[in-house]
Design an enzyme around this catalytic site. Sequence first.
Site, mmCIF file in Angstrom:
data_model
loop_
_atom_site.group_PDB
_atom_site.id
_atom_site.type_symbol
_atom_site.label_atom_id
_atom_site.label_comp_id
_atom_site.label_asym_id
_atom_site.label_seq_id
_atom_site.Cartn_x
_atom_site.Cartn_y
_atom_site.Cartn_z
ATOM 1 N N TYR A 11 3.713 5.606 -5.373
ATOM 2 C CA TYR A 11 2.796 6.114 -4.358
ATOM 3 C C TYR A 11 2.824 7.632 -4.440
ATOM 4 O O TYR A 11 3.739 8.283 -3.943
ATOM 5 C CB TYR A 11 3.225 5.667 -2.960
ATOM 6 C CG TYR A 11 3.111 4.188 -2.680
ATOM 7 C CD1 TYR A 11 2.367 3.355 -3.500
ATOM 8 C CD2 TYR A 11 3.753 3.626 -1.584
ATOM 9 C CE1 TYR A 11 2.277 1.995 -3.233
ATOM 10 C CE2 TYR A 11 3.647 2.280 -1.304
ATOM 11 C CZ TYR A 11 2.919 1.462 -2.131
ATOM 12 O OH TYR A 11 2.817 0.119 -1.861
ATOM 13 N N PHE A 43 -2.410 -5.407 3.379
ATOM 14 C CA PHE A 43 -3.799 -5.464 3.816
ATOM 15 C C PHE A 43 -3.978 -6.364 5.049
ATOM 16 O O PHE A 43 -4.890 -7.193 5.088
ATOM 17 C CB PHE A 43 -4.719 -5.943 2.688
ATOM 18 C CG PHE A 43 -4.680 -5.091 1.453
ATOM 19 C CD1 PHE A 43 -4.600 -3.713 1.547
ATOM 20 C CD2 PHE A 43 -4.719 -5.668 0.199
ATOM 21 C CE1 PHE A 43 -4.568 -2.922 0.409
ATOM 22 C CE2 PHE A 43 -4.691 -4.879 -0.944
ATOM 23 C CZ PHE A 43 -4.612 -3.505 -0.842
ATOM 24 N N PRO A 44 -3.119 -6.235 6.068
ATOM 25 C CA PRO A 44 -3.278 -7.082 7.262
ATOM 26 C C PRO A 44 -4.566 -6.787 8.030
ATOM 27 O O PRO A 44 -5.006 -7.616 8.824
ATOM 28 C CB PRO A 44 -2.049 -6.735 8.105
ATOM 29 C CG PRO A 44 -1.702 -5.343 7.697
ATOM 30 C CD PRO A 44 -2.007 -5.288 6.216
ATOM 31 N N LEU A 45 -5.163 -5.621 7.764
ATOM 32 C CA LEU A 45 -6.443 -5.280 8.396
ATOM 33 C C LEU A 45 -7.600 -5.389 7.409
ATOM 34 O O LEU A 45 -8.712 -4.974 7.703
ATOM 35 C CB LEU A 45 -6.391 -3.868 8.986
ATOM 36 C CG LEU A 45 -5.323 -3.644 10.055
ATOM 37 C CD1 LEU A 45 -5.374 -2.203 10.565
ATOM 38 C CD2 LEU A 45 -5.492 -4.620 11.213
ATOM 39 N N GLY A 46 -7.325 -5.945 6.230
ATOM 40 C CA GLY A 46 -8.395 -6.202 5.281
ATOM 41 C C GLY A 46 -8.770 -5.036 4.405
ATOM 42 O O GLY A 46 -9.898 -4.977 3.911
ATOM 43 N N LEU A 70 -11.791 -6.243 11.400
ATOM 44 C CA LEU A 70 -11.941 -5.540 12.676
ATOM 45 C C LEU A 70 -13.287 -5.816 13.331
ATOM 46 O O LEU A 70 -13.418 -5.702 14.559
ATOM 47 C CB LEU A 70 -11.760 -4.034 12.465
ATOM 48 C CG LEU A 70 -10.419 -3.620 11.865
ATOM 49 C CD1 LEU A 70 -10.298 -2.103 11.812
ATOM 50 C CD2 LEU A 70 -9.254 -4.214 12.636
#
Length: 285
Positions: A57, A204-207, A216
């Site tokens: 990263y 990617f829990p929020l896509g 969302l």
Amino acid sequence: MKTYPLGKRTVHRVGFGAMQLPGRGAFGPPRDRAEALAVVRRAVDLGVDHIDTAQYYGPDVANEILRSALHPFPERLALVSKVGARRDAKGAWLPADRPEELRAGVLENLRSLGVERLAAVNLRLHTKGDPAVLDEQLDAMIALRDEGLIEGIGLSNVDEEQLRQGLGRTEIVCVQNPFNLVDQQSRPVLELCTERGIAFVPFFPLGAAFGRERVLGHPQVKAVAARLDATPAQVALAWVLAVAPNTLLIPGTASLEHLEENMAAGHLKLDDEARAALGVTGTPA
């Protein structure tokens, strides 16, 4: 917040992911270094004891920020990294998963973080591949653990067959796969982890992989958020915590505002109406 075992550690179920600390696409310097440092320190102040990072990263940027903000690291803090990839000069993601590259990756993480041991390191897989190749990769990871450089071995981006192969060779302490309300392809892997008492750490829990709006902007997410006086992101994160007792969150951000929002999701209780609307079944986690 409730806790769950992560190998030899027991951690809060809401941790922190360092992927967004570097620049766009987890590459290059941070947008605002001072805020990035403040975010990391505030996360630990709020009770985070599980931080997920990787030497690639940046490269080195996320680990350098973590080291500058927190070193010497609190004893209770579980630092988890991953190996199996590298970046080129333009930031492209390339495989680096030969046994010698896995060892070099662990050593680079230890160097850039300034530590002698990591709580866990995830072996990131790129393709289905040959089971014999996975065995060679696992040999390298087992050797690193036996040397005391890592406490536990994790797997990332795996299917159920690969996880079973890993479990047939050694203890697996965590699995990192994409998983969220609208992308549940990894549910068989999650169920196997739940059965075996393995921490499942969705990325990617929020896509983010395909657009946050699908999560969302989901009508039920928005409706539940409005009724519970929460944000859609908090509802989506709370959903991940509710689907199984062994899910651990590592939402990442370089914003203090978003950090506070993400951490509050660990305290959001989805009532029976919300659980039914979002398709959560079974005993509340």
